[in-house]
Enzyme design. Sequence first.
Site, mmCIF file in Angstrom:
data_model
loop_
_atom_site.group_PDB
_atom_site.id
_atom_site.type_symbol
_atom_site.label_atom_id
_atom_site.label_comp_id
_atom_site.label_asym_id
_atom_site.label_seq_id
_atom_site.Cartn_x
_atom_site.Cartn_y
_atom_site.Cartn_z
ATOM 1 N N LEU A 76 70.268 51.723 -40.875
ATOM 2 C CA LEU A 76 69.303 51.688 -41.978
ATOM 3 C C LEU A 76 68.987 53.091 -42.469
ATOM 4 C CD1 LEU A 76 66.792 49.088 -40.477
ATOM 5 C CD2 LEU A 76 68.293 48.724 -42.438
ATOM 6 N N GLY A 77 69.039 54.054 -41.590
ATOM 7 C CA GLY A 77 68.710 55.435 -41.952
ATOM 8 C C GLY A 77 68.763 56.313 -40.724
ATOM 9 N N GLU A 78 68.440 57.586 -40.933
ATOM 10 C CA GLU A 78 68.498 58.542 -39.838
ATOM 11 C C GLU A 78 67.426 59.596 -40.029
ATOM 12 O OE1 GLU A 78 71.862 61.113 -37.363
ATOM 13 O OE2 GLU A 78 72.369 60.098 -39.230
ATOM 14 N N GLY A 79 66.746 59.949 -38.946
ATOM 15 C CA GLY A 79 65.711 60.975 -38.986
ATOM 16 C C GLY A 79 65.867 61.944 -37.842
ATOM 17 N N GLY A 80 64.812 62.693 -37.554
ATOM 18 C CA GLY A 80 64.874 63.703 -36.516
ATOM 19 C C GLY A 80 65.058 63.120 -35.129
ATOM 20 N N PHE A 81 64.517 61.910 -34.889
ATOM 21 C CA PHE A 81 64.635 61.272 -33.583
ATOM 22 C C PHE A 81 66.050 60.741 -33.371
ATOM 23 C CE2 PHE A 81 64.397 57.729 -30.649
ATOM 24 C CZ PHE A 81 63.503 58.150 -29.681
ATOM 25 N N LYS A 108 65.403 51.966 -33.206
ATOM 26 C CA LYS A 108 65.574 53.423 -33.304
ATOM 27 C C LYS A 108 66.205 53.933 -32.013
ATOM 28 C CE LYS A 108 62.185 55.818 -35.142
ATOM 29 N NZ LYS A 108 60.912 56.586 -35.290
ATOM 30 N N ASP A 205 51.435 64.007 -38.429
ATOM 31 C CA ASP A 205 52.643 64.061 -39.260
ATOM 32 C C ASP A 205 52.549 63.058 -40.398
ATOM 33 O OD1 ASP A 205 55.088 65.227 -39.885
ATOM 34 O OD2 ASP A 205 56.241 63.782 -38.720
#
Length: 391
Positions: A76-81, A108, A205
């Site tokens: 679905l997506g990608e972040g810092g974690f 996640k 945050d």
Amino acid sequence: MGNCFGSPDAAAKSTGPRKGQPTWPKVSDAGSGGRQEKGRPWPSAPGRVLEEPRLREFTLSELRAVTRGFKPEMVLGEGGFGRVYKGWIDERTLNPAKSTAGVVVAVKKLNPESVQGLQEWQSEVNFLGRLSHPNLVRLLGYCGENRELLLVYEFMSKGSLENHLFRRGATFEPLSWSLRLKIAIGAARGLAFLHSSEKQIIYRDFKASNILLDSDFTPKLSDFGLAKNGPSAGKSHVTTRIIGTYGYAAPEYVATGHLYVKSDVYGYGVVLLELLTGLRAHDLNRPSHQSNLVEWARPYLSGRRKLTSLMDQRLGGRYPPNAALRAARLANKCLSGDPKSRPSMADVVAALEEIEALQETAGSKGHRDLPPRPVARRSPSPYHHDSSKPC
């Protein structure tokens, strides 16, 4: 949604790491300070703080099945974690009393190269695993097996506020004024709930990419990896390492590392300003004097005549001017350089509810909130967002 890739016969397990798996701080250290009755709501807050997380402990094999082996097409997506995968779980694994075929979830998975991965995973379980509120994303479970750290959340079908505000395309039509106000109010309620607990929780945050939207555009705060307990009795702040996202962090925190409860209020003011303008908090693609949204917008936040230069052009002028002006003035208060001068989030919620009432009154007198004209282009996944960056 009818398909189920989970393990239907798996019985729900109690929260707690298995032998040899990573452990986290005692739950009594996060949130209520151990003095709140189990499940008792805080005054004036439509939510609960639990004594301990009530989460499903998944096995790694179960989550592989849920996400079809973590296939790229499920991302679905990608972040810092790390990456977020879409999956389906038999609802009976979450609640044996249920008999429906399946529920969509977001999984996640920690990037092994993430420096703070374990700490953020623990924080997410400690905080979000104990909090229940309509404007907080629901954490369903976790996995900590074979050095793999994963978290399982409810699926938010509309993705992040960031994408609806800043990306163009048929997938992300411009948000109407009424939807922006709905999101502003809901996000404020979620933050006010965190601040209302006996031992206040500082979110740290608050930004558009951490506000997710369900099918009805109800906003829910996500990603509690940087959350901190508020200051102890008699103290005004906690001192901590400076980390967050540039453009959203309060100036006193960036300058000194002193984190106040009202540092969150500053971040809220930035997001409220983004909702008004449709512009990112920080964008180097804009002219140099406009790259920092707060600095550029501050002169426009007080006067009605200047307000039209501030408002998102994609609204096409379809918003109640009085309500928009009051929202802009509220944002200006939240963005005060002195944390003591900022309103509490409870006061922010009250002010926004008054603005909503003003809008309804204006609507009854013929000021219609028509939807903005959509723009048709392709855009990335609604779950893609920028990762947190040190300030």
